[in-house]
Design an enzyme around this catalytic site. Structure first.
Site, PDB file in Angstrom:
ATOM      1  N   GLU A 165       0.868  -1.195   0.000  1.00 17.29           N
ATOM      2  CA  GLU A 165       0.000   0.000   0.000  1.00 17.29           C
ATOM      3  C   GLU A 165       0.892   1.227   0.000  1.00 17.29           C
ATOM      4  OE1 GLU A 165      -3.415   0.165   2.600  1.00 17.29           O
ATOM      5  OE2 GLU A 165      -3.501   2.362   2.418  1.00 17.29           O
ATOM      6  N   ASP A 203       9.874   7.562   0.592  1.00 18.47           N
ATOM      7  CA  ASP A 203       9.252   7.576  -0.736  1.00 18.47           C
ATOM      8  C   ASP A 203       9.087   6.143  -1.281  1.00 18.47           C
ATOM      9  OD1 ASP A 203       8.706   7.896  -3.431  1.00 18.47           O
ATOM     10  OD2 ASP A 203      10.246   9.429  -3.744  1.00 18.47           O
ATOM     11  N   ASP A 230      -2.113  12.162  -3.124  1.00 22.88           N
ATOM     12  CA  ASP A 230      -2.190  13.636  -3.102  1.00 22.88           C
ATOM     13  C   ASP A 230      -2.562  14.131  -4.491  1.00 22.88           C
ATOM     14  OD1 ASP A 230      -1.449  13.913  -0.394  1.00 22.88           O
ATOM     15  OD2 ASP A 230       0.647  13.585  -0.919  1.00 22.88           O
ATOM     16  N   LYS A 242      -3.299  21.846  -9.090  1.00 22.04           N
ATOM     17  CA  LYS A 242      -2.878  22.950  -9.968  1.00 22.04           C
ATOM     18  C   LYS A 242      -2.066  22.398 -11.128  1.00 22.04           C
ATOM     19  CE  LYS A 242      -2.864  26.395  -6.396  1.00 22.04           C
ATOM     20  NZ  LYS A 242      -2.071  26.880  -5.289  1.00 22.04           N
ATOM     21  N   THR A 248     -11.165   4.648   3.850  1.00 22.75           N
ATOM     22  CA  THR A 248      -9.960   5.309   4.369  1.00 22.75           C
ATOM     23  C   THR A 248     -10.398   6.627   4.997  1.00 22.75           C
ATOM     24  OG1 THR A 248      -9.306   6.779   2.541  1.00 22.75           O
ATOM     25  CG2 THR A 248      -8.697   4.443   2.320  1.00 22.75           C
TER      26      THR A 248
HETATM   27  C1  LIG Z   1      -4.164  12.353   0.529  1.00 22.66           C
HETATM   28  S1  LIG Z   1      -3.241  11.263   1.543  1.00 22.66           S
HETATM   29  C2  LIG Z   1      -4.228   9.781   1.563  1.00 22.66           C
HETATM   30  C3  LIG Z   1      -3.876   8.867   2.691  1.00 22.66           C
HETATM   31  C4  LIG Z   1      -4.663   7.543   2.755  1.00 22.66           C
HETATM   32  N1  LIG Z   1      -4.365   6.704   1.609  1.00 22.66           N
HETATM   33  C5  LIG Z   1      -6.139   7.795   2.862  1.00 22.66           C
HETATM   34  O1  LIG Z   1      -6.853   7.516   1.864  1.00 22.66           O
HETATM   35  O2  LIG Z   1      -6.608   8.250   3.929  1.00 22.66           O
HETATM   36  C6  LIG Z   1      -1.873  10.780   0.494  1.00 22.66           C
HETATM   37  C7  LIG Z   1      -0.720  10.149   1.278  1.00 22.66           C
HETATM   38  O3  LIG Z   1       0.280   9.709   0.368  1.00 22.66           O
HETATM   39  C8  LIG Z   1       1.548   9.919   0.978  1.00 22.66           C
HETATM   40  N2  LIG Z   1       2.549   9.975  -0.100  1.00 22.66           N
HETATM   41  C9  LIG Z   1       2.723  10.977  -0.996  1.00 22.66           C
HETATM   42  N3  LIG Z   1       3.731  10.690  -1.832  1.00 22.66           N
HETATM   43  C10 LIG Z   1       4.219   9.481  -1.446  1.00 22.66           C
HETATM   44  C11 LIG Z   1       5.294   8.685  -1.884  1.00 22.66           C
HETATM   45  N4  LIG Z   1       6.076   9.058  -2.907  1.00 22.66           N
HETATM   46  N5  LIG Z   1       5.540   7.511  -1.267  1.00 22.66           N
HETATM   47  C12 LIG Z   1       4.751   7.114  -0.233  1.00 22.66           C
HETATM   48  N6  LIG Z   1       3.718   7.855   0.248  1.00 22.66           N
HETATM   49  C13 LIG Z   1       3.462   9.024  -0.346  1.00 22.66           C
HETATM   50  C14 LIG Z   1       1.382  11.226   1.741  1.00 22.66           C
HETATM   51  O4  LIG Z   1       2.331  11.363   2.794  1.00 22.66           O
HETATM   52  C15 LIG Z   1      -0.049  11.100   2.256  1.00 22.66           C
HETATM   53  O5  LIG Z   1      -0.100  10.560   3.547  1.00 22.66           O
END
Ligand SMILES: C[S@@+](CC[C@H](N)C(=O)[O-])C[C@H]1O[C@@H](n2cnc3c(N)ncnc32)[C@H](O)[C@@H]1O
Length: 245
Positions: free
Chosen positions: A73, A125, A147, A151, A221
């Site tokens: 995940e 990452d 995320d 933009k 989630t």
């Molecule tokens: C909008 S949140 C959604 C979190 C969760 N999946 C949910 O649905 O509640 C996106 C998550 O992806 C993580 N994230 C962003 N880029 C990532 C990367 N390159 N590798 C791992 N996690 C990443 C961020 O830290 C953030 O916690």
């Protein structure tokens, strides 16, 4: 087999986007002393240690219990989905990637309280972890509410790119699934376009319900709950890994 080096996509030209895909926050609210302790005490036992460059992990051997298959995940946030899946599937090893430390602490708490033994964490990452996974080593990859970077000038920061989909397809075994959910229509379209040009991924949808309905056994989630409360409708995309090479 698909090699790691053929993953350089035309859209990035092999620039930083292929090597780095984390642009979010690493820390939120200051951790309470108990959370600090949990991080220091539990994370070293659960953290995946990456091999030397050029070598690969052996995913099933990361877990202290026998596992039938391994899932990944990416960006688990607070880990609600990951913990629920681990509880429902104790014979599946799940590796969770999340660089946001406050989210990692939440997952560690669930792992402890629910005695989950088939969970491992990569708190950096996800791109680096993907590169260390062998071809065809996973049965499932989740990317849930990544995320959105809405933009136009920020869209290149999105986790989904030709390169990341090529990597996800590479690590999935034939017949394995990549599950993607988002409430941002533009990101859903963005992902469908890139998956359509990835020769090893096939979108499995046949009817509209196939992307409007959550995945089977879906626990939801935290981010999804916020999206629904704000009136945004999620899409749930399932892609199958096709092809033998
Ligand atoms: C909008 S949140 C959604 C979190 C969760 N999946 C949910 O649905 O509640 C996106 C998550 O992806 C993580 N994230 C962003 N880029 C990532 C990367 N390159 N590798 C791992 N996690 C990443 C961020 O830290 C953030 O916690």
């Amino acid at each position: 087999m698909m090699g790691r080096d053929d993953s350089v996509p035309p859209e990035t030209g092999g620039t930083a986007e292929t090597e780095r895909a984390f642009y979010g926050r690493r820390k939120g609210k200051r951790l309470r002393p108990g959370q600090e302790q949990r991080l220091e005490g539990a994370l070293p036992h659960l953290r995946v240690a990456l091999p030397e460059r050029g070598e690969f992990l052996d995913p099933p051997s990361l877990f202290p219990v026998p596992v039938d298959e391994v899932w990944l995940e990416i960006g688990f946030g607070g880990g609600e989905h990951l913990a629920a899946q681990a509880e429902a599937h104790p014979r599946t090893g799940i590796i969770g990637c999340e660089p946001f430390v406050n989210g990692v602490v939440k997952l560690l708490r669930a792992v402890d309280e629910r005695a989950l033994r088939s969970v491992r964490v990569w708190d950096e990452d996800a791109t680096a972890l993907l590169a260390a996974l062998p071809d065809a080593s996973l049965a499932r990859v989740y990317l849930l509410y990544p995320d959105p970077w809405p933009k136009r000038r920020q869209r290149k920061r999105r986790f989904v790119s030709d390169a990341s989909l090529t990597e996800i397809a590479r690590v999935l075994r034939p017949g394995g699934h990549f599950r993607f959910a988002s409430d941002i229509d533009d990101y859903v379209g963005w992902t469908l376009v890139r998956a359509a040009r990835c020769p090893h991924l096939r979108w499995t949808a046949e009817h509209a319900d196939d992307w409007r309905r959550p995945f089977p056994g879906w626990p939801g989630t935290r981010y999804e709950a916020k999206a629904l409360a704000a009136g945004r409708l999620p899409s749930y995309l399932t892609f199958e890994r096709v092809g033998a090479d």
